[in-house]
Write a protein that holds these residues in place. Structure first.
Motif, mmCIF file in Angstrom:
data_model
loop_
_atom_site.group_PDB
_atom_site.id
_atom_site.type_symbol
_atom_site.label_atom_id
_atom_site.label_comp_id
_atom_site.label_asym_id
_atom_site.label_seq_id
_atom_site.Cartn_x
_atom_site.Cartn_y
_atom_site.Cartn_z
ATOM 1 N N UNK A 186 0.667 -0.828 -0.078
ATOM 2 C CA UNK A 186 -0.155 0.311 0.290
ATOM 3 C C UNK A 186 1.204 1.199 0.002
ATOM 4 N N UNK A 187 2.062 1.288 0.394
ATOM 5 C CA UNK A 187 2.491 2.552 0.935
ATOM 6 C C UNK A 187 3.410 2.517 -0.550
ATOM 7 N N UNK A 188 3.401 1.886 -1.735
ATOM 8 C CA UNK A 188 4.108 2.010 -2.721
ATOM 9 C C UNK A 188 2.767 3.058 -4.079
ATOM 10 N N UNK A 189 1.590 1.996 -3.382
ATOM 11 C CA UNK A 189 0.363 3.439 -4.436
ATOM 12 C C UNK A 189 0.644 4.064 -3.788
ATOM 13 N N UNK A 190 -0.070 4.565 -2.131
ATOM 14 C CA UNK A 190 0.197 5.466 -1.497
ATOM 15 C C UNK A 190 1.360 6.409 -2.363
ATOM 16 N N UNK A 191 2.850 6.260 -1.976
ATOM 17 C CA UNK A 191 3.736 7.669 -2.425
ATOM 18 C C UNK A 191 3.952 7.435 -3.380
ATOM 19 N N UNK A 192 3.660 6.443 -4.980
ATOM 20 C CA UNK A 192 3.285 6.723 -6.030
ATOM 21 C C UNK A 192 2.113 7.802 -6.463
ATOM 22 N N UNK A 193 1.274 8.217 -5.909
ATOM 23 C CA UNK A 193 0.202 8.846 -5.989
ATOM 24 C C UNK A 193 0.478 10.613 -5.594
ATOM 25 N N UNK A 194 1.487 10.200 -4.275
ATOM 26 C CA UNK A 194 2.070 11.444 -3.883
ATOM 27 C C UNK A 194 2.001 12.569 -4.128
ATOM 28 N N UNK A 195 3.846 11.601 -4.981
ATOM 29 C CA UNK A 195 4.474 11.704 -5.591
ATOM 30 C C UNK A 195 4.365 13.034 -7.247
ATOM 31 N N UNK A 196 3.186 11.823 -7.432
ATOM 32 C CA UNK A 196 2.810 12.283 -9.005
ATOM 33 C C UNK A 196 1.717 13.383 -8.819
ATOM 34 N N UNK A 197 0.552 13.171 -8.098
ATOM 35 C CA UNK A 197 -0.237 14.663 -8.016
ATOM 36 C C UNK A 197 0.492 15.290 -6.923
ATOM 37 N N UNK A 198 0.809 15.610 -5.717
ATOM 38 C CA UNK A 198 1.599 16.689 -5.631
ATOM 39 C C UNK A 198 3.669 17.101 -5.193
ATOM 40 N N UNK A 199 3.602 15.666 -6.018
ATOM 41 C CA UNK A 199 5.517 16.192 -5.822
ATOM 42 C C UNK A 199 5.994 16.012 -3.813
ATOM 43 N N UNK A 200 5.090 14.971 -3.327
ATOM 44 C CA UNK A 200 5.278 15.202 -1.613
ATOM 45 C C UNK A 200 5.124 13.756 -1.521
ATOM 46 N N UNK A 201 6.027 13.318 0.073
ATOM 47 C CA UNK A 201 5.637 11.768 0.062
ATOM 48 C C UNK A 201 4.635 11.426 1.531
ATOM 49 N N UNK A 202 4.276 10.156 2.428
ATOM 50 C CA UNK A 202 3.259 10.362 3.375
ATOM 51 C C UNK A 202 4.549 10.760 4.677
ATOM 52 N N UNK A 203 3.479 11.620 5.046
ATOM 53 C CA UNK A 203 4.163 11.999 6.526
ATOM 54 C C UNK A 203 5.466 10.931 7.308
ATOM 55 N N UNK A 204 4.767 9.938 7.330
ATOM 56 C CA UNK A 204 5.244 8.269 7.569
ATOM 57 C C UNK A 204 6.364 8.021 7.113
ATOM 58 N N UNK A 205 7.258 7.982 6.584
ATOM 59 C CA UNK A 205 7.939 6.771 6.280
ATOM 60 C C UNK A 205 7.049 4.972 6.311
ATOM 61 N N UNK A 206 7.480 4.337 5.778
ATOM 62 C CA UNK A 206 7.382 2.875 5.289
ATOM 63 C C UNK A 206 7.748 2.191 7.419
ATOM 64 N N UNK A 207 9.063 2.833 6.982
ATOM 65 C CA UNK A 207 9.828 1.795 8.330
ATOM 66 C C UNK A 207 9.156 2.564 9.712
ATOM 67 N N UNK A 208 8.644 4.084 9.801
ATOM 68 C CA UNK A 208 7.028 4.691 10.518
ATOM 69 C C UNK A 208 6.262 4.127 11.422
ATOM 70 N N UNK A 209 5.156 3.806 9.997
ATOM 71 C CA UNK A 209 3.993 3.492 9.803
ATOM 72 C C UNK A 209 3.841 2.428 10.939
ATOM 73 N N UNK A 210 4.943 1.402 10.147
ATOM 74 C CA UNK A 210 5.056 -0.087 10.217
ATOM 75 C C UNK A 210 5.557 0.167 11.679
ATOM 76 N N UNK A 211 6.648 0.314 12.459
ATOM 77 C CA UNK A 211 6.284 0.855 13.565
ATOM 78 C C UNK A 211 5.669 0.818 14.801
ATOM 79 N N UNK A 212 4.937 1.985 14.144
ATOM 80 C CA UNK A 212 3.792 2.566 14.982
ATOM 81 C C UNK A 212 2.530 1.437 14.792
ATOM 82 N N UNK A 213 2.631 0.595 13.770
ATOM 83 C CA UNK A 213 1.341 -0.192 14.151
ATOM 84 C C UNK A 213 1.556 -1.478 14.953
#
Length: 317
Positions: A186-213
């Motif tokens: 899912x992070x691949x899908x999310x990151x691709x969308x944010x990069x393409x549409x807004x030139x940004x990335x998720x607030x949480x990195x994959x490692x961060x959201x995995x750790x928090x979960x």
């Protein structure tokens, strides 16, 4: 109303974590986001300036905050913040605690505060005394007003036909909805969308959201839409006592074409509303509310979401 017996001091991560987290669990502005195990994942990005407020020897309130220059924000790394108080707190307690916070900050040379109160849907007990007292004493101005879309299980509006059509289209295509603990696809899908549409990335990195979960498995849950084992859409939902909140929502081009998010929300909203009174889709704004994404807002309204405000205030000391 405010009492001079209230004293604020800075949170000490070396000795105060257990006491802080115990207080968070008892606060009426209930959210695991204020647990230090969540807050401190991005401690390298912000200089923490959180305060603990005591009435005598009793811990009476918490103020999650960070500092940059002469400005304190509550908290720049969180969606909301403000003063946190237990259910027993009354107006006089809140007034005394806020005065103690502002007096301490002023004594440290702080001259501006950005205050983000917890939206009312998160309150387990009404808790708006802080805004009343701030209005009386420091006359805050709006620094932002963001619109979110929230479903109340007790009065949910009808789902729009366009969303029902998406549900049928995805189901007929064989899209399957499931909960997952693997955030990477899912992070691949999310990151691709944010990069393409807004030139940004998720607030949480994959490692961060995995750790928090891993730290909060009951509170942070990932739901994905799969087609032939491929993840084509997903939603990360944050669960608090009152609210199930969509923290991340995204779909691949294929997922969008098939209505995968429509089916995904159809499957998760009902069960979420059995756990929590509210399902919140999150804000549809940028630039502290000055830009409104009307198509995104309409999508959320299509499932029955109606306006909840995430306000931001500014005041000087």
């Amino acid at each position: 109303m405010a009492g001079s017996e209230f004293i604020a001091r800075r949170f000490d991560p070396a000795s105060d974590c257990a006491r802080w987290n115990d207080m968070v669990a008892r606060c009426r502005q209930a959210s695991f986001l204020f647990d230090r195990r969540y807050m401190d994942y991005h401690s390298d990005r912000f200089e923490d300036c959180s305060l603990m407020v005591f009435k005598g020897k009793r811990l009476a309130a918490l103020f999650p905050a960070c500092i940059a220059g002469n400005t304190v924000s509550s908290h720049s790394g969180l969606t909301y913040g403000g003063l946190l108080t237990p259910s027993r707190a009354i107006a006089g307690d809140v007034a005394g605690a806020l005065d103690a916070v502002n007096n301490y900050l002023a004594s440290q040379g702080v001259n501006e505060v950005i205050y983000k109160p917890v939206p009312t849907v998160y309150h387990t007990v009404p808790a708006m005394e802080d805004l009343y007292h701030l209005w009386r004493t420091v006359n805050p101005s709006f620094a932002g007003r963001q619109i979110s879309s929230t479903i109340d299980r007790d009065c949910r509006p009808r789902v729009f036909d366009i969303r029902r059509q998406g549900v049928r289209r995805a189901a007929e295509a064989g899209v399957v909805i499931e909960q997952s603990t693997d955030f990477a696809p899912f992070w691949d899908v999310l990151s691709s969308n944010l990069a393409e549409r807004y030139g940004t990335r998720p607030v949480h990195s994959l490692d961060e959201i995995s750790l928090l979960a891993e730290r909060f498995p009951k509170n942070i849950r990932l739901f994905v839409a799969r087609l032939e084992r491929r993840v084509i859409a997903g939603v990360v939902v944050y669960y608090t006592p009152m609210v199930a909140h969509s923290q991340y929502i995204s779909a691949s081009p294929e997922g969008k074409a098939l209505g995968a998010l429509d089916l995904l929300f159809e499957k998760i909203i009902g069960p979420s509303l059995q756990e929590c009174r509210f399902f919140d889709f999150g804000t549809s704004t940028e630039e502290r509310g000055h830009y409104l994404n009307e198509s995104l807002l309409y999508q959320k309204e299509g499932f029955g979401g109606r306006a909840t405000l995430y306000d931001i205030y500014r005041y000087t000391l």
